[in-house]
Design a protein around this motif. Structure first.
Motif, mmCIF file in Angstrom:
data_model
loop_
_atom_site.group_PDB
_atom_site.id
_atom_site.type_symbol
_atom_site.label_atom_id
_atom_site.label_comp_id
_atom_site.label_asym_id
_atom_site.label_seq_id
_atom_site.Cartn_x
_atom_site.Cartn_y
_atom_site.Cartn_z
ATOM 1 N N THR A 180 0.733 -1.232 -0.134
ATOM 2 C CA THR A 180 -0.008 0.205 0.153
ATOM 3 C C THR A 180 0.999 1.254 -0.101
ATOM 4 O O THR A 180 2.081 1.390 0.058
ATOM 5 C CB THR A 180 -0.815 0.117 1.243
ATOM 6 N N PRO A 181 0.154 2.352 -0.389
ATOM 7 C CA PRO A 181 0.950 3.953 -0.414
ATOM 8 C C PRO A 181 1.428 4.000 1.087
ATOM 9 O O PRO A 181 2.674 4.598 1.235
ATOM 10 C CB PRO A 181 0.100 4.762 -0.744
ATOM 11 N N GLY A 182 0.689 3.661 1.900
ATOM 12 C CA GLY A 182 0.932 4.046 3.387
ATOM 13 C C GLY A 182 2.336 3.413 3.667
ATOM 14 O O GLY A 182 2.917 3.720 4.390
ATOM 15 N N ALA A 183 2.501 1.975 3.346
ATOM 16 C CA ALA A 183 3.320 1.402 3.548
ATOM 17 C C ALA A 183 4.923 1.980 3.086
ATOM 18 O O ALA A 183 5.898 1.694 3.498
ATOM 19 C CB ALA A 183 3.449 -0.181 3.132
ATOM 20 N N VAL A 184 4.699 2.441 1.851
ATOM 21 C CA VAL A 184 5.753 3.062 1.249
ATOM 22 C C VAL A 184 6.253 4.194 2.010
ATOM 23 O O VAL A 184 7.452 4.543 2.389
ATOM 24 C CB VAL A 184 5.493 3.443 -0.371
#
Ligand SMILES: CN(C)C(=N)NCCC[C@H](N)C(=O)O
Length: 258
Positions: A134-138
């Motif tokens: 997910t973008p949040g994990a990036v």
């Protein structure tokens, strides 16, 4: 430099591993075990020590240990796999890296990240976005790796399971990819299209040697023409589960001495 790799032997439920972008075909468990032993022997022959992560036999995909962690310098960022059935795989990887003396951090819920989505080369960390990560994990990974000087770059990914299903990097930083599954090759300064899908998967064994699958003979010839030495291993049973040479280990270069 100490060359150490985490590996995890295939469990009894391997044949039930997840398939997403290809049709399921029967996996031969005995052959898979022999191929895994061949993979580990190839690492040993090339001067790598291996550490076995404890089995997670309830998890069919646990052999794909690369997906459970991202290691950068002395920091191990424990992944949070995008597939729920793979989430229990991370605990034993975390234990192994703690025993080896790594500092630990974790990708926190609700975000998810699979190690197979993370390609590192020379201070840049590309992360595939669109599948299991997910973008949040990036963002979490960027914040964790910034103090170590790493530049984290999100890369679109729609046609294949993981970023490292589509591309990997040669020792000189050239990114090799199989065009039909690469969304945006302009991300990389130096990009080399290869003629076979498994040809896009290399493990760096040293500055002039790569490990790859025997199922990419034309790419092997291409890389040898570029002056690389290629060690090839049979990966057929793992390829049936969308796995490749990178997935079966976590390479720890310059591991801390615990
Ligand atoms: C670079 N690649 C492809 C990996 N690191 N992992 C492959 C995992 C395959 C497994 N059946 C799954 O669907 O999770």
């Amino acid at each position: 430099m100490r060359k150490l790799a985490l590996v995890r032997r295939p469990g009894p439920r391997l044949a039930d591993g997840i398939v997403t972008h290809i049709d399921r075909s029967p996996v031969d468990l005995d052959l898979a075990l022999r191929q895994w032993e061949g993979y580990v022997a190839a690492l040993h022959d090339e001067g790598w020590e291996t550490v076995e992560v404890d089995p997670a036999d309830d998890c069919p995909d646990a052999v794909f240990v690369e997906d459970t962690v991202v290691v950068y310098d002395d920091l191990a960022v424990v992944a949070r796999p995008g597939a729920d059935e793979r989430k229990p795989e991370t605990a034993a990887t975390e234990d192994a890296l703690r025993r080896l003396g790594y500092r630990l951090a974790r990708i926190e819920a609700p975000d998810t990240l699979d190690g197979g989505d993370v390609l590192k080369h020379d201070g840049t960390v590309w992360v595939g976005l669109g599948g299991r990560t997910t973008p949040g994990a990036v963002e979490q990974l960027r914040a964790l790796l910034a103090p170590l000087g790493a530049r984290v770059v999100g890369v679109p990914l729609a046609k294949v399971l993981h970023l490292k299903s589509a591309v990997t990097a040669l020792p000189d930083g050239t990114v090799v990819g199989w065009d039909p599954v690469v969304d945006d090759a302009s991300v990389w300064e130096s990009y080399l299209p290869v003629p076979e899908e498994p040809g896009a998967h290399v493990v760096l064994l040293d500055e002039s040697t790569v490990l790859m699958s025997t199922s990419a003979p034309r790419t092997r010839a291409l890389l040898e023409e570029r002056g690389l030495r290629v060690v090839a291993v049979d990966m057929s049973e793992y390829e049936k589960l969308e796995g490749c040479v990178t997935c079966l280990s976590v390479r720890l270069r310059g591991a801390p001495t615990a």
